[in-house]
Design a protein around this motif. Structure first.
Motif, PDB file in Angstrom:
ATOM      1  N   GLU A 100      14.531  42.400  58.749  1.00 13.44           N
ATOM      2  CA  GLU A 100      14.806  41.609  59.957  1.00 13.44           C
ATOM      3  C   GLU A 100      15.571  40.337  59.616  1.00 13.44           C
ATOM      4  O   GLU A 100      16.529  39.977  60.302  1.00 13.44           O
ATOM      5  CB  GLU A 100      13.504  41.237  60.663  1.00 13.44           C
ATOM      6  CG  GLU A 100      12.873  42.372  61.416  1.00 13.44           C
ATOM      7  CD  GLU A 100      11.572  41.954  62.084  1.00 13.44           C
ATOM      8  OE1 GLU A 100      11.518  40.863  62.687  1.00 13.44           O
ATOM      9  OE2 GLU A 100      10.606  42.731  61.991  1.00 13.44           O
ATOM     10  N   ARG A 101      15.142  39.676  58.565  1.00 17.51           N
ATOM     11  CA  ARG A 101      15.812  38.429  58.158  1.00 17.51           C
ATOM     12  C   ARG A 101      17.279  38.692  57.823  1.00 17.51           C
ATOM     13  O   ARG A 101      18.172  37.960  58.245  1.00 17.51           O
ATOM     14  CB  ARG A 101      15.079  37.819  56.959  1.00 17.51           C
ATOM     15  CG  ARG A 101      15.359  36.357  56.737  1.00 17.51           C
ATOM     16  CD  ARG A 101      14.341  35.745  55.785  1.00 17.51           C
ATOM     17  NE  ARG A 101      14.419  36.253  54.449  1.00 17.51           N
ATOM     18  CZ  ARG A 101      15.219  35.757  53.497  1.00 17.51           C
ATOM     19  NH1 ARG A 101      15.988  34.742  53.762  1.00 17.51           N
ATOM     20  NH2 ARG A 101      15.226  36.275  52.291  1.00 17.51           N
ATOM     21  N   GLU A 103      19.120  41.236  58.883  1.00 16.67           N
ATOM     22  CA  GLU A 103      19.845  41.649  60.078  1.00 16.67           C
ATOM     23  C   GLU A 103      20.184  40.451  60.954  1.00 16.67           C
ATOM     24  O   GLU A 103      21.263  40.383  61.526  1.00 16.67           O
ATOM     25  CB  GLU A 103      19.035  42.667  60.884  1.00 16.67           C
ATOM     26  CG  GLU A 103      18.875  44.000  60.197  1.00 16.67           C
ATOM     27  CD  GLU A 103      20.167  44.773  59.985  1.00 16.67           C
ATOM     28  OE1 GLU A 103      20.189  45.960  60.244  1.00 16.67           O
ATOM     29  OE2 GLU A 103      21.172  44.180  59.541  1.00 16.67           O
ATOM     30  N   LYS A 104      19.262  39.500  61.039  1.00 19.96           N
ATOM     31  CA  LYS A 104      19.533  38.287  61.826  1.00 19.96           C
ATOM     32  C   LYS A 104      20.712  37.526  61.222  1.00 19.96           C
ATOM     33  O   LYS A 104      21.571  37.028  61.956  1.00 19.96           O
ATOM     34  CB  LYS A 104      18.298  37.389  61.875  1.00 19.96           C
ATOM     35  CG  LYS A 104      17.228  37.908  62.810  1.00 19.96           C
ATOM     36  CD  LYS A 104      15.997  37.020  62.778  1.00 19.96           C
ATOM     37  CE  LYS A 104      14.887  37.592  63.651  1.00 19.96           C
ATOM     38  NZ  LYS A 104      13.645  36.806  63.536  1.00 19.96           N
ATOM     39  N   GLU A 108      24.332  36.890  63.051  1.00 22.42           N
ATOM     40  CA  GLU A 108      24.888  35.543  63.155  1.00 22.42           C
ATOM     41  C   GLU A 108      26.336  35.507  62.673  1.00 22.42           C
ATOM     42  O   GLU A 108      27.204  34.904  63.309  1.00 22.42           O
ATOM     43  CB  GLU A 108      24.036  34.592  62.299  1.00 22.42           C
ATOM     44  CG  GLU A 108      23.821  33.245  62.897  1.00 22.42           C
ATOM     45  CD  GLU A 108      22.821  32.455  62.068  1.00 22.42           C
ATOM     46  OE1 GLU A 108      23.273  31.738  61.148  1.00 22.42           O
ATOM     47  OE2 GLU A 108      21.609  32.574  62.338  1.00 22.42           O
ATOM     48  N   LYS A 137      22.229  44.751  66.209  1.00 18.88           N
ATOM     49  CA  LYS A 137      21.212  44.323  67.186  1.00 18.88           C
ATOM     50  C   LYS A 137      20.166  45.416  67.375  1.00 18.88           C
ATOM     51  O   LYS A 137      18.970  45.149  67.399  1.00 18.88           O
ATOM     52  CB  LYS A 137      21.852  44.021  68.543  1.00 18.88           C
ATOM     53  CG  LYS A 137      22.472  42.687  68.680  1.00 18.88           C
ATOM     54  CD  LYS A 137      22.962  42.532  70.126  1.00 18.88           C
ATOM     55  CE  LYS A 137      23.781  41.299  70.316  1.00 18.88           C
ATOM     56  NZ  LYS A 137      24.312  41.195  71.690  1.00 18.88           N
ATOM     57  N   LEU A 140      17.950  45.667  64.364  1.00 19.27           N
ATOM     58  CA  LEU A 140      16.994  44.563  64.351  1.00 19.27           C
ATOM     59  C   LEU A 140      15.828  44.869  65.284  1.00 19.27           C
ATOM     60  O   LEU A 140      14.664  44.694  64.912  1.00 19.27           O
ATOM     61  CB  LEU A 140      17.689  43.263  64.760  1.00 19.27           C
ATOM     62  CG  LEU A 140      16.838  42.010  64.818  1.00 19.27           C
ATOM     63  CD1 LEU A 140      16.180  41.723  63.478  1.00 19.27           C
ATOM     64  CD2 LEU A 140      17.693  40.824  65.250  1.00 19.27           C
ATOM     65  N   LYS A 144      11.844  45.536  64.140  1.00 18.61           N
ATOM     66  CA  LYS A 144      10.695  44.847  64.751  1.00 18.61           C
ATOM     67  C   LYS A 144       9.669  45.862  65.243  1.00 18.61           C
ATOM     68  O   LYS A 144       8.463  45.672  65.082  1.00 18.61           O
ATOM     69  CB  LYS A 144      11.160  43.960  65.906  1.00 18.61           C
ATOM     70  CG  LYS A 144      11.906  42.727  65.473  1.00 18.61           C
ATOM     71  CD  LYS A 144      12.403  41.929  66.668  1.00 18.61           C
ATOM     72  CE  LYS A 144      13.211  40.742  66.208  1.00 18.61           C
ATOM     73  NZ  LYS A 144      13.770  39.989  67.339  1.00 18.61           N
TER      74      LYS A 144
END
Length: 151
Positions: A100-101, A103-104, A108, A137, A140, A144
């Motif tokens: 997740e980190r 992908e974020k 960005e 997106k 991600l 989650k």
């Protein structure tokens, strides 16, 4: 048409991040036992492989040379994933948090390029980046969902 050095550098940065993500997903897949999560990670490996080829083709089509490998930052992130998975009692959840980190951070970077008014992208490049950003997106959101499933 030939891209400016700024655009070429930003696309090559995305390509490097894509290489890093593919390697990170491979490492993550090796560290998990959950079959569903393993399949999800395998799909992301293939997706990032495809992203890399699409970006390389786009960079080449505009007269620039694509990067050939990952980054030191990516190597450090994978080392961190390795370390946390060896000392953690819940490897899968920690690994999905790292996914997740990553992908974020990718999301960005795509948004920065797509929203930079100083960079005029060819329609083919903009369409490619929007398509890849939207897939990130989705990845991600799926990461989650899997994290909630294993926690």
């Amino acid at each position: 048409m030939k891209y400016s050095e700024k655009i070429s550098n930003r696309l090559n940065d995305l390509l490097t991040r894509t290489y890093d993500a593919e390697k990170g997903y491979k490492l993550a897949q090796e560290k998990v036992d959950n079959t569903s999560v393993k399949k999800f990670l395998g799909d992301k490996i293939q997706q990032r492989y495809n992203f890399g080829h699409e970006l390389k083709n786009e960079i080449t089509n505009f007269g620039e040379l694509p990067e050939k490998g990952g980054s030191l930052k990516g190597d450090i992130h994978r080392t961190w994933m390795n370390l946390t998975s060896t000392i953690s009692s819940d490897d899968t959840e920690k690994i999905l948090e790292e996914v997740e980190r990553g992908e974020k951070a990718s999301l960005e970077e795509y948004n920065e390029i797509l929203n930079d008014d100083d960079m005029v992208l060819a329609p083919s490049t903009e369409n490619l980046l929007v398509k890849q950003r939207n897939a990130i997106k989705e990845a991600l959101n799926n990461a989650k969902m899997y994290e909630e499933m294993v926690s």
